[in-house]
Design a protein around this motif. Structure first.
Motif, PDB file in Angstrom:
ATOM      1  N   THR B 113       0.834  -1.204   0.000  1.00  0.00           N
ATOM      2  CA  THR B 113       0.000   0.000   0.000  1.00  0.00           C
ATOM      3  C   THR B 113       0.865   1.248   0.000  1.00  0.00           C
ATOM      4  O   THR B 113       0.592   2.207  -0.716  1.00  0.00           O
ATOM      5  N   ASN B 116       2.374   1.746  -3.302  1.00  0.00           N
ATOM      6  CA  ASN B 116       1.348   2.018  -4.306  1.00  0.00           C
ATOM      7  C   ASN B 116       1.071   3.517  -4.443  1.00  0.00           C
ATOM      8  O   ASN B 116       0.613   3.971  -5.484  1.00  0.00           O
ATOM      9  N   THR B 120       1.561   3.015  -8.961  1.00  0.00           N
ATOM     10  CA  THR B 120       0.306   2.273  -8.903  1.00  0.00           C
ATOM     11  C   THR B 120       0.513   0.879  -9.470  1.00  0.00           C
ATOM     12  O   THR B 120       1.263   0.692 -10.428  1.00  0.00           O
ATOM     13  N   GLY B 121      -0.130  -0.076  -8.834  1.00  0.00           N
ATOM     14  CA  GLY B 121       0.027  -1.463  -9.242  1.00  0.00           C
ATOM     15  C   GLY B 121       0.829  -2.242  -8.213  1.00  0.00           C
ATOM     16  O   GLY B 121       0.774  -3.468  -8.176  1.00  0.00           O
ATOM     17  N   THR B 122       1.575  -1.518  -7.366  1.00  0.00           N
ATOM     18  CA  THR B 122       2.421  -2.215  -6.399  1.00  0.00           C
ATOM     19  C   THR B 122       1.587  -2.921  -5.324  1.00  0.00           C
ATOM     20  O   THR B 122       1.954  -3.991  -4.854  1.00  0.00           O
ATOM     21  N   SER B 123       0.475  -2.308  -4.973  1.00  0.00           N
ATOM     22  CA  SER B 123      -0.348  -2.905  -3.932  1.00  0.00           C
ATOM     23  C   SER B 123      -0.797  -4.304  -4.322  1.00  0.00           C
ATOM     24  O   SER B 123      -0.637  -5.264  -3.575  1.00  0.00           O
ATOM     25  N   GLU B 325      -0.246  15.692 -16.272  1.00  0.00           N
ATOM     26  CA  GLU B 325      -1.346  16.661 -16.130  1.00  0.00           C
ATOM     27  C   GLU B 325      -2.590  16.057 -15.477  1.00  0.00           C
ATOM     28  O   GLU B 325      -3.199  16.668 -14.609  1.00  0.00           O
ATOM     29  N   ASN B 326      -2.944  14.827 -15.871  1.00  0.00           N
ATOM     30  CA  ASN B 326      -4.206  14.265 -15.369  1.00  0.00           C
ATOM     31  C   ASN B 326      -4.098  13.756 -13.937  1.00  0.00           C
ATOM     32  O   ASN B 326      -5.037  13.188 -13.406  1.00  0.00           O
ATOM     33  N   GLN B 327      -2.936  13.936 -13.304  1.00  0.00           N
ATOM     34  CA  GLN B 327      -2.830  13.558 -11.893  1.00  0.00           C
ATOM     35  C   GLN B 327      -2.571  14.753 -10.998  1.00  0.00           C
ATOM     36  O   GLN B 327      -2.364  14.605  -9.802  1.00  0.00           O
ATOM     37  N   GLN B 328      -2.540  15.945 -11.593  1.00  0.00           N
ATOM     38  CA  GLN B 328      -2.247  17.121 -10.773  1.00  0.00           C
ATOM     39  C   GLN B 328      -3.518  17.654 -10.131  1.00  0.00           C
ATOM     40  O   GLN B 328      -4.433  18.076 -10.832  1.00  0.00           O
ATOM     41  N   ILE B 329      -3.572  17.650  -8.809  1.00  0.00           N
ATOM     42  CA  ILE B 329      -4.762  18.213  -8.176  1.00  0.00           C
ATOM     43  C   ILE B 329      -4.450  19.138  -7.001  1.00  0.00           C
ATOM     44  O   ILE B 329      -5.208  20.053  -6.728  1.00  0.00           O
ATOM     45  N   GLY B 501     -20.018  19.491  -3.442  1.00  0.00           N
ATOM     46  CA  GLY B 501     -19.938  18.680  -4.651  1.00  0.00           C
ATOM     47  C   GLY B 501     -18.499  18.337  -4.966  1.00  0.00           C
ATOM     48  O   GLY B 501     -17.746  17.926  -4.081  1.00  0.00           O
ATOM     49  N   THR B 502     -18.078  18.504  -6.234  1.00  0.00           N
ATOM     50  CA  THR B 502     -16.684  18.215  -6.551  1.00  0.00           C
ATOM     51  C   THR B 502     -15.860  19.475  -6.740  1.00  0.00           C
ATOM     52  O   THR B 502     -14.682  19.474  -6.426  1.00  0.00           O
ATOM     53  N   ARG B 510      -9.505  16.874   1.051  1.00  0.00           N
ATOM     54  CA  ARG B 510      -8.526  15.909   0.561  1.00  0.00           C
ATOM     55  C   ARG B 510      -7.753  15.317   1.735  1.00  0.00           C
ATOM     56  O   ARG B 510      -7.448  14.134   1.755  1.00  0.00           O
ATOM     57  N   TYR B 513      -9.893  12.875   3.278  1.00  0.00           N
ATOM     58  CA  TYR B 513      -9.969  11.684   2.430  1.00  0.00           C
ATOM     59  C   TYR B 513      -8.738  10.797   2.630  1.00  0.00           C
ATOM     60  O   TYR B 513      -8.845   9.572   2.742  1.00  0.00           O
TER      61      TYR B 513
END
Lengths: 371, 555
Positions: B113, B116, B120-123, B325-329, B501-502, B510, B513
């Motif tokens: 965990t 991970n 990702t995938g290590t878990s 880019e799609n993982q930047q939050i 909402g989101t 976060r 979370y």
């Protein structure tokens, strides 16, 4: 703030439980953890109340933290202070807890009651005993409910899972759970993946992206829920047209509260829910927890629960005992997710896949959601 | 003035120098004062500072990798990830013994965990491999038990391993267990491992010691009667691959030497499996250099990885790089949190200022009623107020219904007031309003009304009198209110969660979370530390610009 209060209240209670039982064999106080709402009420009616009636002096405290059970048990384990005695979790969480040594391993034939005809508990539960720690309780399904009065004129009510993704025919908001489980499977099904290939596709990065892309087509029309009671509430308020939740919650909204809601059973996802006993309880508390589990998972008790909520009992031997709703008097069989009329197209939830891939896909889903 | 010594030093009545005597008296006074606040101090330290400090410590702490796979990590330091080739057999062999132990103690999934979060995938890799590790050991266990049936038996093993010696191996392995499971593992294991065996069969001894410690101390069993686990057989098989060991075994005369010699006589029946292949068979990802790179990058006991993640970066071998880019939050969320807190603070000032003015200037009786109206929501549970906003703001809610009924809004296009940023701003402005009104009120109370009258009698218009005379005097109240509201808003959690909402959620959502769902406590701690630092920087800025002395909560 509120969570902290509950935790401290619980630990005070647990402390009291510890001292009260110093001379007895079993602890007198027990903290049960469940999901709240109609479901927890059915457990109180079918298990806890009869148990307390039989065992004088025992008191039960309920904590509605099952959704965060893994996190909290991990924290309790780190702190070296387990304040829960019996915890209701879904099968995949039970597997995770078992893998991490946070849940007690169960010997089915020793710890659980045999069926009335003498069949051993292991055989009676059959394949539903997943992992070494999980004690199954019910079969439930995650499925959709829709507002019957919001179906556009001249259009058939939704009866296909892909209607959820069809904004043109069925305008309005949807409510989906704020986690990838089930949502990504439905998205792939409606993106043309065959039912048997869904998990193979989901194992790959491309498959995960594909599922999120499909969900992206309705992202602006989705309210994300995190508590099982949210969707029935949103449906009752007319906030959403269609939403996913557990079938028992929809049953309560439709039959007990007479809301104009219809069931859409297509591609309902079967899952299991049950108990675990946390690892690391004192001997007295463990004895009490095991005693409760033995009672609460016997054939009659599981059948009793179905009187209050439309979830299927996990024991084979309980099925024939399921009768009518305790107060409404309606026949429960036709409201069970397993009823042939409802189960024409079901999707089998792969809890092992999710035990393995949950962390990976969760991270991606949450990043996707936040963008 | 009483006494004066020849050196000119002043003395107290008892003859000690006055300076010392005074200092002593002062010190006593200070100690008494300290004793008075000691209960509070202790309370704050134990319930507040220590937990926060330990939580924040998690943002850099990273012992889990080196404590779960100590041997593999050590060997991995020699490996160069730039080659793009997976490490060699020795690392996989060490990995097997490390992971076997970890899987028995159910610690391997925690490491999976942890890794991970970075790869990702290590878990799933660790989970699935953990279940298949037993099969690898059986590759050796089965032939060994066929060749020398006596080795099926735990008692044989106990007799064979026992002897005279300093038990150094046992103590070394105990230390490894202790750091893996974070328990002292103190106590008697019930065996003294023969030095001769330890020297001749090092891998076997290490694996046997691992098993013995776990069995005796964790499970409380008598090890002389128990059968060892599979890794011990694998260790024996590996030891016997060396010719020198085979020669030593053949010359050995200790207990059960005959059984060992049975094995050396039948070496052809032993498997020649490589661990690299065995792991590759469990999961192809074990051959992926990226997995190993992640393990190597995160093998030090302390890491900057969580902080880099918290600002959308990723730790690399030498440098850190931005995430795709799609993982930047997180940067987006930090910006949003600051921006929305500013908006909320501003709307609190705009809406709260007139109310505070009324409170301060109305006759006592009316002001009291008004004050109760301000305080009543303040006393109501936060959850109740937020849920009430839900009822008001939703699309079929009270506000929309009224607007539709009045004809301002078309039924088909109802306003979307919640599950977005608007909802968060509206609900939080209301909830934080008392924190603005109360300091403003107490400051305004102290502004004498005669000043305004004086300004007007000198010819100022109403507006000028307000702008030049009244407003500047109320600024300390605005300052205090703004700091309170802004700092509360920046860490707000429950209201955005319910109505946000989101795109109306803040960084604290976060953090929550990661604390309760993803269980990435390190990242949560890093985000929390950054938030804390941000608040402190803003406070410092505020002090520089406005001056903290200008902030008043009253008087």
């Amino acid at each position: 703030m509120q969570i902290k209060n509950i935790v401290s209240a619980v630990s005070v209670l647990a402390l009291m439980a510890g001292t009260a039982s110093a001379d007895g064999e079993m602890a007198n106080d027990m903290t049960l953890v469940s999901w709240g709402g109609a479901y927890q009420q059915s457990q109180i009616n079918a298990y806890a109340d009869p148990y307390v009636a039989m065992n004088e002096g025992v008191s039960v405290t309920w904590d509605e933290s099952s959704a965060e059970a893994v996190a909290k048990l991990r924290a309790m384990n780190e702190a070296g202070n387990i304040t829960w005695d019996v915890v209701d979790v879904v099968a995949s969480d039970a597997l995770r807890l078992c893998d991490e040594g946070l849940a007690l391993e169960i010997d089915a034939d020793e710890d659980l009651a045999p069926a009335p005809d003498g069949t051993s508990a292991a055989d009676d539960f059959g394949d539903l005993m997943v992992g070494d720690c999980f004690i199954p309780q019910i079969v439930y399904s995650t499925t959709f409910g829709y507002r019957t009065d919001m179906v556009p004129a001249g259009v058939e009510p939704p009866n296909d899972i892909c209607d959820v993704f069809d904004i043109d025919t069925y305008p309005g908001l949807r409510s989906l759970e704020k986690r990838p489980i089930n949502n990504v499977e439905w998205a792939l099904l409606c993106d043309g993946v065959a039912k048997e290939d869904v998990y193979d596709v989901l194992e790959t990065e491309e498959g995960q992206e594909r599922a999120l892309a499909k969900l992206g087509t309705i992202k602006d029309n989705v309210i994300w829920w995190s508590a099982g009671a949210d969707t029935p509430q949103l449906l009752a308020d007319g906030e959403v047209f269609i939403g996913s939740t557990y079938n028992g919650r929809l049953f309560a909204a439709i039959e007990e509260q007479d809301q104009p809601i219809g069931m859409m059973w297509d591609a309902q996802v079967f899952d299991l829910d049950g108990w675990i006993i946390p690892e690391g309880l004192s001997d007295e508390r463990l004895a009490r927890a095991k005693d409760f589990i033995y009672f609460a998972t016997d054939t009659q008790r599981l059948a009793d629960q179905a009187k209050y909520i439309s979830y299927g009992p996990a024991r084979l031997s309980s099925a024939p005992l399921v009768g009518q709703h305790a107060t409404l008097g309606i026949d429960m069989a036709q409201h069970m997710p397993t009823d042939p009329a409802n189960a024409q197209n079901t999707f089998l939830y792969n809890y092992e896949f999710w035990a393995d891939y949950r962390d990976d896909i969760d991270a991606k889903f949450q990043a996707w959601l936040a963008q | 003035m009483s006494d004066m010594t020849s050196s000119g030093q002043m003395l107290a009545a008892d003859g000690t120098p006055l300076k010392t005597s005074l200092a002593r008296a002062l010190r006593r006074q200070k100690l008494r004062a300290l004793a008075l606040i000691a209960p509070l101090l202790l309370f704050v330290v134990i319930t507040f500072i220590v937990p926060i400090a330990t939580m924040l410590f998690r943002s850099v702490e990273n012992q889990i990798v080196s404590s779960t796979m100590p041997q593999a990590v050590e060997l991995l330091q020699q490996w160069d990830s730039a080659t793009g080739v997976a490490p060699d057999e020795a690392v996989y062999q060490a990995l097997y013994f490390d992971l076997f132990k970890a899987a028995e103690a159910k610690e391997h999934t925690k490491l999976g965990t942890r890794l991970n979060y970075e790869q990702t995938g290590t878990s799933s890799l660790f989970r699935t491999s953990g279940r298949k590790l037993d099969d690898v050991g059986e590759l050796w266990q089965d032939p060994i038990e066929d060749i020398a049936p006596a080795l099926k038996d735990g008692e044989t093993w106990f007799a064979m391993m026992s002897g005279t010696g300093s038990n150094t191996v046992l103590e070394e392995r105990r230390a490894l267990w202790a750091s893996l499971v974070e328990e002292p593992f103190a106590g008697d294991v019930g065996i003294t491992i023969s030095d001769e065996i330890a020297q001749m069969l090092p891998l076997t001894t290490a694996a046997y010691a691992d098993w013995a410690i776990y069995e005796a101390i964790e499970d409380g069993k008598d090890i002389s009667k128990r059968d060892p686990w599979e890794a011990v057989y694998a260790g024996l098989g590996l030891d016997l691959r060396s010719d020198a060991t085979v020669r030593a075994v053949n010359a050995y005369t200790g207990p059960h030497a005959a059984d060992l010699q049975l094995l050396t006589a039948n070496l052809d029946q032993m498997p020649n499996t490589m661990f690299k292949d065995a792991f590759a068979e469990m999961d192809e990802d074990w051959l992926d250099p990226e997995v190993w790179e992640a393990i190597k990058i995160y093998s030090p006991n302390y890491t900057s990885g969580y902080f880099l993640n918290a600002v959308d970066m990723k730790k690399g071998v030498e440098t850190a790089e931005m995430r795709p880019e799609n993982q930047q939050i997180y940067i987006t969320l930090f910006k949003r949190t600051l921006w929305m807190s500013l908006v909320i603070t501003a709307s609190c000032i705009i809406l709260g200022y007139p109310v505070a003015w009324l409170l301060a200037n109305l006759p006592m009786r009316t002001a009291n009623v008004l004050m109760i109206l301000v305080l009543l929501p303040f006393w109501t549970s936060l959850l109740v107020r937020t849920s009430a906003w839900k009822v008001l703001l939703q699309q079929q809610g009270v506000i929309n219904e009224i607007l539709v009924w009045l004809g301002f809004v078309d039924d088909a296009n109802r306003l979307i007031l919640m599950n977005n940023a608007t909802g968060t701003v509206i609900a939080m402005t209301h909830i934080l309003m008392p924190f603005m009104i109360l300091p403003l009120y107490s400051v305004m109370k102290t502004i004498p009304p005669s000043y305004l009258r004086a300004a007007k009698s000198l010819g100022a218009t109403n507006f000028t009198a307000f702008r030049r005379v009244y407003f500047p005097q109320s600024v300390p109240g605005i300052g205090a209110g703004s700091i309170l509201v802004f700092i509360l808003a920046i860490g707000y959690y429950i209201t955005p969660e319910i109505v946000g909402g989101t795109d109306g959620v803040l960084i604290s959502n976060r953090i929550a979370y990661h604390i309760s769902s993803s269980l990435n406590w390190g990242l949560a701690a890093a985000l929390g530390s950054i938030l804390l630092a941000l608040v402190m920087v803003l406070y410092w800025l505020y002090d520089r610009i406005v001056g903290i002395d200008n902030v008043k909560l009253g008087g």
